[in-house]
Write a protein that holds these residues in place. Sequence first.
Motif, PDB file in Angstrom:
ATOM      1  N   CYS A 241       6.955  -2.035  -7.895  1.00 17.72           N
ATOM      2  CA  CYS A 241       6.104  -3.219  -7.771  1.00 17.72           C
ATOM      3  C   CYS A 241       4.640  -2.849  -7.571  1.00 17.72           C
ATOM      4  CB  CYS A 241       6.561  -4.086  -6.594  1.00 17.72           C
ATOM      5  SG  CYS A 241       8.169  -4.846  -6.825  1.00 17.72           S
ATOM      6  N   THR A 242       4.368  -1.568  -7.346  1.00 16.66           N
ATOM      7  CA  THR A 242       3.004  -1.132  -7.067  1.00 16.66           C
ATOM      8  C   THR A 242       2.638   0.020  -7.995  1.00 16.66           C
ATOM      9  OG1 THR A 242       3.716   0.456  -5.382  1.00 16.66           O
ATOM     10  CG2 THR A 242       3.244  -1.792  -4.651  1.00 16.66           C
ATOM     11  N   ALA A 243       1.356   0.320  -8.017  1.00 16.03           N
ATOM     12  CA  ALA A 243       0.849   1.436  -8.819  1.00 16.03           C
ATOM     13  C   ALA A 243      -0.227   2.156  -8.024  1.00 16.03           C
ATOM     14  CB  ALA A 243       0.287   0.937 -10.146  1.00 16.03           C
ATOM     15  N   ASN A 244      -0.348   3.448  -8.277  1.00 18.60           N
ATOM     16  CA  ASN A 244      -1.350   4.271  -7.602  1.00 18.60           C
ATOM     17  C   ASN A 244      -2.234   4.898  -8.664  1.00 18.60           C
ATOM     18  OD1 ASN A 244      -2.773   6.289  -6.136  1.00 18.60           O
ATOM     19  ND2 ASN A 244      -1.166   6.270  -4.579  1.00 18.60           N
ATOM     20  N   THR A 245      -3.484   4.490  -8.694  1.00 18.32           N
ATOM     21  CA  THR A 245      -4.398   4.964  -9.732  1.00 18.32           C
ATOM     22  C   THR A 245      -5.297   6.096  -9.267  1.00 18.32           C
ATOM     23  OG1 THR A 245      -6.004   3.260  -9.111  1.00 18.32           O
ATOM     24  CG2 THR A 245      -4.419   2.705 -10.839  1.00 18.32           C
TER      25      THR A 245
ATOM     26  N   GLN B 191       0.817  -1.209   0.000  1.00 15.47           N
ATOM     27  CA  GLN B 191       0.000   0.000   0.000  1.00 15.47           C
ATOM     28  C   GLN B 191       0.854   1.262   0.000  1.00 15.47           C
ATOM     29  OE1 GLN B 191      -2.577  -0.472   3.380  1.00 15.47           O
ATOM     30  NE2 GLN B 191      -4.051  -1.755   2.270  1.00 15.47           N
ATOM     31  N   TYR B 192       2.012   1.209   0.637  1.00  9.07           N
ATOM     32  CA  TYR B 192       2.890   2.377   0.689  1.00  9.07           C
ATOM     33  C   TYR B 192       4.043   2.285  -0.312  1.00  9.07           C
ATOM     34  CZ  TYR B 192       0.522   4.169   4.798  1.00  9.07           C
ATOM     35  OH  TYR B 192      -0.419   4.683   5.653  1.00  9.07           O
ATOM     36  N   GLY B 193       4.062   1.241  -1.135  1.00 12.34           N
ATOM     37  CA  GLY B 193       5.095   1.120  -2.152  1.00 12.34           C
ATOM     38  C   GLY B 193       6.489   0.973  -1.584  1.00 12.34           C
ATOM     39  N   ASP B 194       6.622   0.289  -0.454  1.00 17.27           N
ATOM     40  CA  ASP B 194       7.911   0.119   0.214  1.00 17.27           C
ATOM     41  C   ASP B 194       8.626  -1.095  -0.380  1.00 17.27           C
ATOM     42  OD1 ASP B 194      10.067  -0.076   1.889  1.00 17.27           O
ATOM     43  OD2 ASP B 194       8.931   0.201   3.736  1.00 17.27           O
TER      44      ASP B 194
ATOM     45  N   ILE C  40       8.883  -5.149   0.834  1.00 21.60           N
ATOM     46  CA  ILE C  40       8.295  -6.138  -0.072  1.00 21.60           C
ATOM     47  C   ILE C  40       9.282  -7.262  -0.342  1.00 21.60           C
ATOM     48  CG2 ILE C  40       7.500  -6.515  -2.433  1.00 21.60           C
ATOM     49  CD1 ILE C  40       6.255  -3.719  -2.349  1.00 21.60           C
ATOM     50  N   PHE C  41      10.516  -6.912  -0.675  1.00 24.52           N
ATOM     51  CA  PHE C  41      11.499  -7.935  -1.016  1.00 24.52           C
ATOM     52  C   PHE C  41      12.077  -8.603   0.222  1.00 24.52           C
ATOM     53  CE2 PHE C  41      11.133  -6.141  -5.140  1.00 24.52           C
ATOM     54  CZ  PHE C  41      11.561  -7.123  -6.011  1.00 24.52           C
ATOM     55  N   ARG C  42      12.044  -7.934   1.361  1.00 26.19           N
ATOM     56  CA  ARG C  42      12.465  -8.595   2.594  1.00 26.19           C
ATOM     57  C   ARG C  42      11.462  -9.668   2.994  1.00 26.19           C
ATOM     58  NH1 ARG C  42      12.608  -4.508   7.102  1.00 26.19           N
ATOM     59  NH2 ARG C  42      10.368  -4.907   7.072  1.00 26.19           N
ATOM     60  N   ASN C  43      10.174  -9.361   2.847  1.00 26.24           N
ATOM     61  CA  ASN C  43       9.148 -10.332   3.206  1.00 26.24           C
ATOM     62  C   ASN C  43       9.063 -11.480   2.213  1.00 26.24           C
ATOM     63  OD1 ASN C  43       8.542  -8.736   5.379  1.00 26.24           O
ATOM     64  ND2 ASN C  43       6.662  -7.887   4.536  1.00 26.24           N
TER      65      ASN C  43
END
Length: 357
Positions: free
Chosen positions: A278-282, A225-228, A232-235
Motif C-alpha cells: 500500500c506504500t512506496a519508498n522513493t 510511513q513504515y509500510g505496516d 493499515i488494514f486494522r485502522n
Amino acid sequence: MLSGFVDHSLNYSYIIMIIYKQFYSLKSAADQGSLYQLRNVVRRVDVQGPEGVTSSYRSHMNFVQDCLDSFVLGACLHMFGMDSLDGVPVNVEIPHFLHLASIEEQYAWLKELGEQLFKTYIKLNEDSLINIQMTDQVSEMDDQELLLAEMYDSRINRYSCTCNKTYKTKGHFKRHLEKEHEWGFALNQDTTNSAMHSKEDHVAVWRASFMKLSLLLRDTEDAYQYGDGDRIFRNVKFEMLCADAAHHTKYRLWLWRMQAYETAILSPRQAVEYKWNCTANTHGGKGKNIPNDNLVETLVQKIKKKLREQGSNITHNSAQRIALSIQIQQELKENTSQVRKRDVQNQLLTETLSLIF
C-alpha cells in the motif's frame, strides 16, 4: 500478479478533513480549549479550517498534532496531580529506583500509566461522565414499584386502593395516590435519564472524541510511513466508522472496498501482496514510505509537466512513452544525483588530504 488491478487504497488525508469538519468551528472562538480558540492563541493564521486543508495540508496537519500533544500533556498533568511541568507528582508515586530498572520494567511501568490515562481521559465510560449519584432515588423508585405491584389485583386486572377505588392504568392510579393519599413519587425513568444526560461533562466528551480521532490519524500515518500493512488494514475498520459518522459516503465506500479486496475478492496470495504494498519508498530509509495514492499524484504532476513541454508535438505514442518511463527516469535522475554528490565529497576529501600531507 496484480497487473490490471485497480488499486483502491486510500491515503489518510481524509481523516484530517473529518477532524476539521467535526471539531473546528468559528462559533467556538470564545470557548476555551476549542480548536479555533487555540488557533487564535498561537496565531496560526495558516490554519483556515476544512476549506484550507487541501491547499495547506501540512500546516493543518501540524496544528492537529500540536493540539493532540497539548491535550495528552494536560491529561498527564491532571492524572499526576501536577500544577506545571516543573511540579512534583502528587497522585502517582514514581519508584525511587526506576532509573536503575531494566528497559522492560520501565516500559511496563509506562505502559500501565498509559493504559490508565487512556481509560480515564480518552476511553470515557458512563460512570466517568455522570457527576451525580442516583442510587438513593433509584432505590426509592424500586420500593414504590413493589408497593404498586402488591396493590394490583390480577383477578379483576385493576389496581385496588385501600379506599375501595379501582383503576385500570398505573398512571391514573398513581395520580389518585398523589392527590388523595399524598403519596410522593420519585422521578420516572425518562426524567431520570434526562437529568443524568444533562449532567454529562460535554467538554470531556468533546476532548476525548478529538483525541480518539487524532490518535487514529497519528497511528495511521505512522503505519503508512513504515509500510505496516497489518496496522493499515486494522485502522481501516475504525476509519470507516468515522467516515460513516461524518456522513462521508465516498470515503466509506473506498474503505469498504479496501477491506473487500483484502478479505474476499483477491486470492490469498494477491491479498497479501495488496496488503503489504500500500506504500512506496522513493528515497530509501526507514520510516519514509508514502501512500501509493500520493505517489500516483506525484507521478501525474510530473507527467503533465512533460506533456506540456512537448507542446504541439505531442502524440499518443509520445504520451504513452512518457507515462511508462517517467518513474524510471526519476529514479535514474536521483541515482545520478546521489553518485555525483558522492563523487564531489570524495574529491573534496582527496584535496583536503593532499593539502595536509
